[in-house]
Write an enzyme that holds these catalytic residues in place. Structure first.
Site, mmCIF file in Angstrom:
data_model
loop_
_atom_site.group_PDB
_atom_site.id
_atom_site.type_symbol
_atom_site.label_atom_id
_atom_site.label_comp_id
_atom_site.label_asym_id
_atom_site.label_seq_id
_atom_site.Cartn_x
_atom_site.Cartn_y
_atom_site.Cartn_z
ATOM 1 N N TYR A 22 1.241 -103.250 3.408
ATOM 2 C CA TYR A 22 0.165 -104.145 2.971
ATOM 3 C C TYR A 22 0.732 -105.401 2.303
ATOM 4 C CZ TYR A 22 -4.265 -105.438 0.677
ATOM 5 O OH TYR A 22 -5.396 -106.090 0.242
ATOM 6 N N GLY A 73 -9.343 -106.508 6.886
ATOM 7 C CA GLY A 73 -8.060 -105.881 6.596
ATOM 8 C C GLY A 73 -8.203 -104.382 6.411
ATOM 9 N N ILE A 123 -15.483 -107.798 -0.861
ATOM 10 C CA ILE A 123 -15.223 -109.233 -0.996
ATOM 11 C C ILE A 123 -15.850 -109.999 0.152
ATOM 12 C CG2 ILE A 123 -13.411 -110.978 -0.929
ATOM 13 C CD1 ILE A 123 -11.606 -108.985 -2.440
#
Length: 239
Positions: A145, A82, A14
């Site tokens: 998460y 992340g 992404i």
């Protein structure tokens, strides 16, 4: 108008799609990667690539200084860096939990705080945080998460309230199942189980997430702040 854009975790998936979206629109883009050599894609796109581990405040400061020297103060920040440490709760260690929160939530705090210093002075800026449909749905084996990604929503809305009068917006994009190298490692059975829950019947292309990010960073979204924009094919409807 060409702007200085910083995408954290922009070396793949992404993040790389987001960097490409802004670069192809003519913006001056810098992306961060944590270790190793600069990603070849950065050179092809004409992006500056800087090393930065968002869990280290000194590295965040150094990365910003490099970006500012090359492109000027950051006007658009996309916080995408992340990690995952997926385990069922009874098998999850404190380190598993802490590492994910330090990167995915506290790391975002570090990069946003540094960007906001210049944005407040300029009285303009766009901040987009990459969360996840898991933040609202929850997922077995991803309590760490999900907690971090859910925390981004409250964080973004607080930032939006603090800086809204300064011409700064802060929004969240919440992707669902995205076709990346990470999801490509799933078995066909695992993929089918996930996609069966997606009304659209397929995963998102990274470029579709990137398009949503670019919209929120555009002038057309100047009156949108504190919002959560799902790009999940309907996976998270009702949450």
């Amino acid at each position: 108008m060409s702007r200085s854009v910083l995408v954290t975790g922009g070396n793949r998936g992404i993040g790389l799609a987001v960097a490409r979206e802004f670069a192809e629109a003519g913006d001056r883009v810098a992306l961060t990667y944590r270790t190793g050599e600069p990603p070849p894609a950065a050179t092809r796109l004409g992006c500056a690539a800087v090393t930065c581990d968002v869990t280290d405040a000194a590295q965040v400061e150094r990365a910003y200084k490099e970006v500012e020297a090359a492109h000027g103060p950051v006007e658009v920040l996309v916080a995408n860096a992340g990690i995952t440490r997926d385990r069922l709760l009874l098998r999850m260690t404190e380190r598993d939990f802490a590492d994910v929160l330090d990167t995915n939530l506290t790391g975002v705090f570090r990069v946003v705080r540094r960007a906001a210093e210049e944005m407040v002075q300029a009285r303009r800026g766009r901040i987009v945080l990459i969360s996840s449909a898991v933040a609202l749905l929850g997922a077995a084996g991803q309590s760490n998460y999900a907690a971090a990604k859910a925390g981004l929503v409250g964080f973004a809305r607080s930032v939006a309230r603090e800086f809204g009068s300064r011409g700064i917006t802060c929004n969240v994009v919440a992707p669902g199942f995205v076709e990346t190298a990470m999801t490509g490692a799933l078995t066909e059975r695992q993929r089918a189980a996930v996609l069966d829950k997606v009304p659209a019947g397929r995963g998102a292309r990274p470029a579709e997430v990137a398009a949503a990010v670019r919209f929120l960073a555009s002038g057309d979204a100047a009156y949108i702040t504190g919002a959560v924009l799902p790009v999940d094919g309907g996976l998270g409807m009702g949450h």
